[in-house]
Design a protein around this motif. Structure first.
Motif, PDB file in Angstrom:
ATOM      1  N   ALA A 191       0.851  -1.194   0.000  1.00 26.64           N
ATOM      2  CA  ALA A 191       0.000   0.000   0.000  1.00 26.64           C
ATOM      3  C   ALA A 191       0.883   1.239   0.000  1.00 26.64           C
ATOM      4  O   ALA A 191       1.915   1.282   0.682  1.00 26.64           O
ATOM      5  CB  ALA A 191      -0.919   0.003   1.220  1.00 26.64           C
ATOM      6  N   TYR A 246      -6.858   1.763   7.624  1.00 23.98           N
ATOM      7  CA  TYR A 246      -6.770   2.792   6.591  1.00 23.98           C
ATOM      8  C   TYR A 246      -7.963   2.696   5.650  1.00 23.98           C
ATOM      9  O   TYR A 246      -8.637   1.669   5.556  1.00 23.98           O
ATOM     10  CB  TYR A 246      -5.474   2.637   5.780  1.00 23.98           C
ATOM     11  CG  TYR A 246      -5.501   1.494   4.796  1.00 23.98           C
ATOM     12  CD1 TYR A 246      -5.980   1.666   3.495  1.00 23.98           C
ATOM     13  CD2 TYR A 246      -5.060   0.221   5.158  1.00 23.98           C
ATOM     14  CE1 TYR A 246      -6.020   0.611   2.596  1.00 23.98           C
ATOM     15  CE2 TYR A 246      -5.093  -0.832   4.264  1.00 23.98           C
ATOM     16  CZ  TYR A 246      -5.578  -0.628   2.990  1.00 23.98           C
ATOM     17  OH  TYR A 246      -5.636  -1.671   2.095  1.00 23.98           O
ATOM     18  N   SER A 305      -8.907   3.420   1.487  1.00 25.66           N
ATOM     19  CA  SER A 305      -8.328   3.636   0.158  1.00 25.66           C
ATOM     20  C   SER A 305      -8.827   4.970  -0.384  1.00 25.66           C
ATOM     21  O   SER A 305     -10.015   5.276  -0.315  1.00 25.66           O
ATOM     22  CB  SER A 305      -8.737   2.515  -0.794  1.00 25.66           C
ATOM     23  OG  SER A 305      -8.173   1.297  -0.384  1.00 25.66           O
ATOM     24  N   ALA A 328      -3.341   4.707   0.524  1.00 24.76           N
ATOM     25  CA  ALA A 328      -3.909   4.351   1.818  1.00 24.76           C
ATOM     26  C   ALA A 328      -3.847   5.552   2.745  1.00 24.76           C
ATOM     27  O   ALA A 328      -2.760   6.080   3.006  1.00 24.76           O
ATOM     28  CB  ALA A 328      -3.146   3.177   2.412  1.00 24.76           C
ATOM     29  N   PRO A 348      -4.169   6.573   6.407  1.00 27.91           N
ATOM     30  CA  PRO A 348      -4.259   6.024   7.767  1.00 27.91           C
ATOM     31  C   PRO A 348      -5.314   6.773   8.576  1.00 27.91           C
ATOM     32  O   PRO A 348      -5.449   7.993   8.467  1.00 27.91           O
ATOM     33  CB  PRO A 348      -2.863   6.257   8.346  1.00 27.91           C
ATOM     34  CG  PRO A 348      -1.989   6.547   7.172  1.00 27.91           C
ATOM     35  CD  PRO A 348      -2.862   7.161   6.130  1.00 27.91           C
ATOM     36  N   GLY A 358      -8.715  -1.790   5.160  1.00 30.39           N
ATOM     37  CA  GLY A 358      -7.666  -2.727   5.505  1.00 30.39           C
ATOM     38  C   GLY A 358      -6.852  -2.191   6.666  1.00 30.39           C
ATOM     39  O   GLY A 358      -7.203  -1.176   7.273  1.00 30.39           O
ATOM     40  N   LEU A 369      -2.810  -1.296   7.813  1.00 29.80           N
ATOM     41  CA  LEU A 369      -1.402  -1.109   7.455  1.00 29.80           C
ATOM     42  C   LEU A 369      -0.512  -1.794   8.482  1.00 29.80           C
ATOM     43  O   LEU A 369      -0.813  -1.790   9.681  1.00 29.80           O
ATOM     44  CB  LEU A 369      -1.069   0.383   7.393  1.00 29.80           C
ATOM     45  CG  LEU A 369      -1.870   1.203   6.380  1.00 29.80           C
ATOM     46  CD1 LEU A 369      -1.675   2.696   6.643  1.00 29.80           C
ATOM     47  CD2 LEU A 369      -1.469   0.836   4.963  1.00 29.80           C
ATOM     48  N   CYS A 382       3.042  -1.246   9.633  1.00 24.59           N
ATOM     49  CA  CYS A 382       4.158  -0.294   9.510  1.00 24.59           C
ATOM     50  C   CYS A 382       5.241  -0.592  10.541  1.00 24.59           C
ATOM     51  O   CYS A 382       4.972  -1.130  11.615  1.00 24.59           O
ATOM     52  CB  CYS A 382       3.653   1.139   9.729  1.00 24.59           C
ATOM     53  SG  CYS A 382       2.431   1.673   8.532  1.00 24.59           S
ATOM     54  N   SER A 401       0.079  -4.341   3.812  1.00 23.90           N
ATOM     55  CA  SER A 401      -1.244  -4.161   4.390  1.00 23.90           C
ATOM     56  C   SER A 401      -1.996  -5.480   4.419  1.00 23.90           C
ATOM     57  O   SER A 401      -1.716  -6.389   3.642  1.00 23.90           O
ATOM     58  CB  SER A 401      -2.051  -3.119   3.600  1.00 23.90           C
ATOM     59  OG  SER A 401      -2.436  -3.626   2.346  1.00 23.90           O
ATOM     60  N   ASP A 420      -5.800  -7.265   4.310  1.00 23.70           N
ATOM     61  CA  ASP A 420      -7.218  -7.098   4.017  1.00 23.70           C
ATOM     62  C   ASP A 420      -8.017  -7.508   5.249  1.00 23.70           C
ATOM     63  O   ASP A 420      -7.597  -8.376   6.024  1.00 23.70           O
ATOM     64  CB  ASP A 420      -7.636  -7.980   2.835  1.00 23.70           C
ATOM     65  CG  ASP A 420      -7.060  -7.489   1.516  1.00 23.70           C
ATOM     66  OD1 ASP A 420      -6.842  -6.275   1.365  1.00 23.70           O
ATOM     67  OD2 ASP A 420      -6.824  -8.335   0.629  1.00 23.70           O
TER      68      ASP A 420
END
Length: 200
Positions: free
Chosen positions: A128, A146, A148, A159, A161, A178, A180, A182, A195, A197
């Motif tokens: 993403a 996040y 889209s 994405a 956040p 979805g 993230l 990170c 990311s 789903d």
């Protein structure tokens, strides 16, 4: 959520922050009239996995001789989550009590366990592009819901956040596309991060 992941919920019990009542509900004692958790592949609890005097789950599992397979996760939110195997072979997932932390722990622990029990593969992580930065935290990994969003300068959706990402906040997950994954140091806008789903 358990049903959406292919599991079958056979019983649900609510108990207070009391060690004896919790032990009875988990089938860790022989109290008369205690709800039977035996003959289950997996027990999932919510709450009581922290370190306060009101949190009894870890101590009860230790006293019962459980094998801690995952004793906390280096992630925010959701760090107090745990995975253990009871002496009789049952698997146990303890989710944190805060709502967002609990739901994200369903993704990181419950989903993999249920997939394994069913012989299913987990969905692959997808890349993403961040529309906004994700701040760092004192943890190995940041999980951030996040949405889209369309970037007019790119053919790839970006994405965004959620700003509602505290352990107790459900607003950000409620309309998320979805989650993230990170690094704990954070990630800059325009960066590419993995990311997940949402399975529900």
């Amino acid at each position: 959520m358990i049903a959406s992941l292919g599991g079958v919920v056979t019983s649900s019990v609510r108990v207070g922050d009391d060690a004896s009542t919790t032990a009875d509900a988990l089938g860790l004692t022989s109290a008369v009239g205690a709800p039977a958790c035996h003959q289950r592949d997996l027990i999932v609890t919510t709450g009581g996995t922290g370190d306060s005097r009101a949190d009894h789950v870890r101590a009860l599992l230790r006293d019962a001789g459980a094998d801690f397979l995952v004793d906390g996760v280096d992630v925010r939110p959701g760090g107090p989550a745990l995975l253990a195997r009871l002496p009789d072979g049952r698997l146990f997932v303890g989710l944190p009590g805060n709502p967002l932390a609990a739901l994200l722990s369903v993704l990181t622990l419950v989903h993999p366990v249920l997939a394994g029990l069913q012989g299913l593969e987990l969905p692959a992580l997808r890349p993403a592009v961040l529309a906004s930065p994700v701040d760092g935290v004192r943890s190995g990994t940041v999980l951030r819901p996040y949405r889209s969003v369309h970037d007019p300068d790119s053919a790839t959706p970006h994405a965004e956040p959620t700003p509602w990402h505290g352990a107790a906040m459900l607003r950000g997950l409620a309309d998320a596309d979805g989650v993230l994954v990170c690094p704990g140091s954070g990630a800059a806008a325009g960066g590419l991060v993995p990311s997940l789903d949402l399975p529900w």
